[in-house]
Design an enzyme around this catalytic site. Structure first.
Site, PDB file in Angstrom:
ATOM      1  N   ASP A  31      43.893  43.206  27.304  1.00  0.00           N
ATOM      2  CA  ASP A  31      42.557  43.243  27.907  1.00  0.00           C
ATOM      3  C   ASP A  31      41.732  44.373  27.307  1.00  0.00           C
ATOM      4  O   ASP A  31      40.530  44.238  27.092  1.00  0.00           O
ATOM      5  CB  ASP A  31      42.666  43.439  29.421  1.00  0.00           C
ATOM      6  CG  ASP A  31      43.251  42.222  30.135  1.00  0.00           C
ATOM      7  OD1 ASP A  31      43.363  41.166  29.489  1.00  0.00           O
ATOM      8  OD2 ASP A  31      43.588  42.336  31.322  1.00  0.00           O
ATOM      9  N   GLN A  32      42.378  45.518  27.043  1.00  0.00           N
ATOM     10  CA  GLN A  32      41.658  46.656  26.483  1.00  0.00           C
ATOM     11  C   GLN A  32      41.142  46.336  25.087  1.00  0.00           C
ATOM     12  O   GLN A  32      39.987  46.636  24.765  1.00  0.00           O
ATOM     13  CB  GLN A  32      42.565  47.881  26.428  1.00  0.00           C
ATOM     14  CG  GLN A  32      41.858  49.129  25.891  1.00  0.00           C
ATOM     15  CD  GLN A  32      42.718  50.377  25.998  1.00  0.00           C
ATOM     16  OE1 GLN A  32      43.743  50.368  26.662  1.00  0.00           O
ATOM     17  NE2 GLN A  32      42.297  51.442  25.366  1.00  0.00           N
ATOM     18  N   GLU A  33      41.962  45.692  24.258  1.00  0.00           N
ATOM     19  CA  GLU A  33      41.512  45.314  22.912  1.00  0.00           C
ATOM     20  C   GLU A  33      40.360  44.319  22.986  1.00  0.00           C
ATOM     21  O   GLU A  33      39.392  44.393  22.208  1.00  0.00           O
ATOM     22  CB  GLU A  33      42.683  44.711  22.131  1.00  0.00           C
ATOM     23  CG  GLU A  33      43.757  45.723  21.767  1.00  0.00           C
ATOM     24  CD  GLU A  33      44.996  45.060  21.194  1.00  0.00           C
ATOM     25  OE1 GLU A  33      45.514  45.568  20.182  1.00  0.00           O
ATOM     26  OE2 GLU A  33      45.451  44.037  21.760  1.00  0.00           O
ATOM     27  N   ASP A  35      38.163  44.092  25.428  1.00  0.00           N
ATOM     28  CA  ASP A  35      36.970  44.827  25.859  1.00  0.00           C
ATOM     29  C   ASP A  35      36.348  45.618  24.708  1.00  0.00           C
ATOM     30  O   ASP A  35      35.122  45.696  24.591  1.00  0.00           O
ATOM     31  CB  ASP A  35      37.321  45.770  27.005  1.00  0.00           C
ATOM     32  CG  ASP A  35      37.558  45.036  28.314  1.00  0.00           C
ATOM     33  OD1 ASP A  35      37.118  43.877  28.426  1.00  0.00           O
ATOM     34  OD2 ASP A  35      38.184  45.608  29.228  1.00  0.00           O
ATOM     35  N   SER A  80      29.871  41.700  39.107  1.00  0.00           N
ATOM     36  CA  SER A  80      31.058  42.182  38.414  1.00  0.00           C
ATOM     37  C   SER A  80      30.933  43.681  38.159  1.00  0.00           C
ATOM     38  O   SER A  80      29.833  44.235  38.110  1.00  0.00           O
ATOM     39  CB  SER A  80      31.244  41.443  37.088  1.00  0.00           C
ATOM     40  OG  SER A  80      30.109  41.620  36.258  1.00  0.00           O
ATOM     41  N   LEU A  81      32.073  44.349  37.984  1.00  0.00           N
ATOM     42  CA  LEU A  81      32.106  45.779  37.711  1.00  0.00           C
ATOM     43  C   LEU A  81      32.062  46.034  36.210  1.00  0.00           C
ATOM     44  O   LEU A  81      32.632  45.276  35.431  1.00  0.00           O
ATOM     45  CB  LEU A  81      33.393  46.407  38.271  1.00  0.00           C
ATOM     46  CG  LEU A  81      33.574  46.401  39.790  1.00  0.00           C
ATOM     47  CD1 LEU A  81      34.964  46.917  40.143  1.00  0.00           C
ATOM     48  CD2 LEU A  81      32.505  47.241  40.461  1.00  0.00           C
ATOM     49  N   GLU A 111      38.882  55.033  43.165  1.00  0.00           N
ATOM     50  CA  GLU A 111      39.861  54.048  43.608  1.00  0.00           C
ATOM     51  C   GLU A 111      40.592  53.438  42.417  1.00  0.00           C
ATOM     52  O   GLU A 111      40.020  53.297  41.341  1.00  0.00           O
ATOM     53  CB  GLU A 111      39.182  52.909  44.378  1.00  0.00           C
ATOM     54  CG  GLU A 111      38.323  53.346  45.550  1.00  0.00           C
ATOM     55  CD  GLU A 111      37.525  52.185  46.108  1.00  0.00           C
ATOM     56  OE1 GLU A 111      38.118  51.128  46.408  1.00  0.00           O
ATOM     57  OE2 GLU A 111      36.292  52.323  46.230  1.00  0.00           O
ATOM     58  N   LYS A 113      41.780  50.331  40.379  1.00  0.00           N
ATOM     59  CA  LYS A 113      41.210  48.998  40.199  1.00  0.00           C
ATOM     60  C   LYS A 113      42.339  47.977  40.095  1.00  0.00           C
ATOM     61  O   LYS A 113      43.166  48.054  39.195  1.00  0.00           O
ATOM     62  CB  LYS A 113      40.346  48.931  38.941  1.00  0.00           C
ATOM     63  CG  LYS A 113      39.704  47.572  38.705  1.00  0.00           C
ATOM     64  CD  LYS A 113      38.913  47.565  37.408  1.00  0.00           C
ATOM     65  CE  LYS A 113      38.200  46.228  37.208  1.00  0.00           C
ATOM     66  NZ  LYS A 113      39.159  45.105  37.067  1.00  0.00           N
ATOM     67  N   GLU A 178      40.698  42.015  46.250  1.00  0.00           N
ATOM     68  CA  GLU A 178      41.383  41.314  45.169  1.00  0.00           C
ATOM     69  C   GLU A 178      42.653  40.665  45.709  1.00  0.00           C
ATOM     70  O   GLU A 178      43.448  41.303  46.402  1.00  0.00           O
ATOM     71  CB  GLU A 178      41.781  42.290  44.055  1.00  0.00           C
ATOM     72  CG  GLU A 178      40.617  42.917  43.320  1.00  0.00           C
ATOM     73  CD  GLU A 178      39.946  41.959  42.360  1.00  0.00           C
ATOM     74  OE1 GLU A 178      40.651  41.321  41.541  1.00  0.00           O
ATOM     75  OE2 GLU A 178      38.708  41.854  42.421  1.00  0.00           O
TER      76      GLU A 178
END
Length: 290
Positions: A31-33, A35, A80-81, A111, A113, A178
């Site tokens: 997910d980081q890649e 983003d 969305s955040l 917090e 996530k 969530e």
């Protein structure tokens, strides 16, 4: 490679990664890649508006709508955040708040996530009346029947009287959070699917999403979903403080994350982020939300 060529390349790559993640259930990057690639494309497109494309991955509006469910309009949009992996971005945000308040002291609620499926629950007179997914942010799927099988979500709130924190929940309110699949449930589910020679779920988030959209509530009940709630909305919520409202919700019977802390300084925010790096469950989770 010039910037125009890079834009076209990034669009192709991101379309492919979206397909692998959401259709084939076989992501090949974290997910980081993903983003990082998306942020690079956003920056390049901002510099080159002359090659705007309405079908660019940056223009995609996230949606989990499913025509097999009844769609319900959100009373309050489900936005969305934003995310970041940069301490400088956090500092810029903190300084902008500081400037906007004219230097007045303020508190920040940090917090963890949770990476699951966003849900909005409506309670009337202490009873769960509706559960709706984020959908496209304007409307979502009514999954009330399935959500009622999740044991950490209260169907009826404890009666509260008197004054003080936790007393007198509103006549009607929404609480958002969530829905996720704990690792133990995920590993058990994939072991069962492997034994049955069925395709495995790529990660707990996909498994939770697929489970919640099942047409059979008994399937949802069997898979052991969980939920953490993190935001209250309504015309008569307990107070102005986000942290205080969540503590009130906890006293009503909701499951609220223990990974939450009120802080006052930028360094305290960094300290919390560093703590989450050791405490988080998912391997490629963005910085904690504040």
């Amino acid at each position: 490679m010039n910037e125009t060529e890079r834009i076209l390349q990034l669009r192709r790559e991101l379309h492919e990664h979206n397909h692998r993640y959401y259709v084939e259930n076989q992501p090949i990057i974290s997910d980081q890649e993903f983003d990082f690639l998306m942020h690079e494309l956003q920056d390049l497109e901002a510099r080159h508006p002359e090659i705007a494309d309405p079908n660019s991955p940056t223009q995609r509006v996230g949606s989990d709508l499913n025509q097999e469910f009844r769609q319900v309009a959100h009373k309050y949009p489900m936005l969305s955040l934003s995310n970041t992996y940069s301490e400088q971005d956090v500092a810029s945000w903190y300084e902008s708040v500081q400037k906007g308040l004219g230097g007045e002291p303020f508190e920040v609620c940090c917090e963890m996530k949770y990476d699951g499926l966003s849900i909005s629950l409506t309670y009337v007179d202490g009873q769960l009346t509706q559960a709706v997914t984020r959908g496209d942010g304007v409307q979502g799927d009514d999954v009330t029947g399935n959500v009622k099988t999740i044991r950490s979500i209260p169907l009826v709130l404890e009666e509260r009287t008197g004054k003080g924190e936790g007393s007198g929940y509103p006549h009607e309110f929404e609480i958002r959070g969530e829905i996720l699949m704990p690792w133990k449930s995920f590993e058990r589910l994939n072991a069962e699917r492997e034994a049955a020679e069925e395709p495995l779920f790529a990660n707990p988030r996909n498994a939770a999403s697929g489970t919640l959209k099942s047409q059979k509530s008994e399937v949802v009940a069997e898979r052991g979903l969980d939920a953490y709630l993190y935001y209250i909305l309504g015309d008569d919520i307990p107070g102005d403080g986000h942290y205080e409202n969540l503590m009130a919700a906890k006293s009503w019977g909701f499951k609220i994350s223990e990974g939450m802390k009120k802080v006052k300084t930028l360094q305290e925010i960094y300290d919390f982020i560093n703590w989450t790096r050791n405490a988080r469950t998912y391997p490629s989770q963005p910085m904690a939300s504040c």
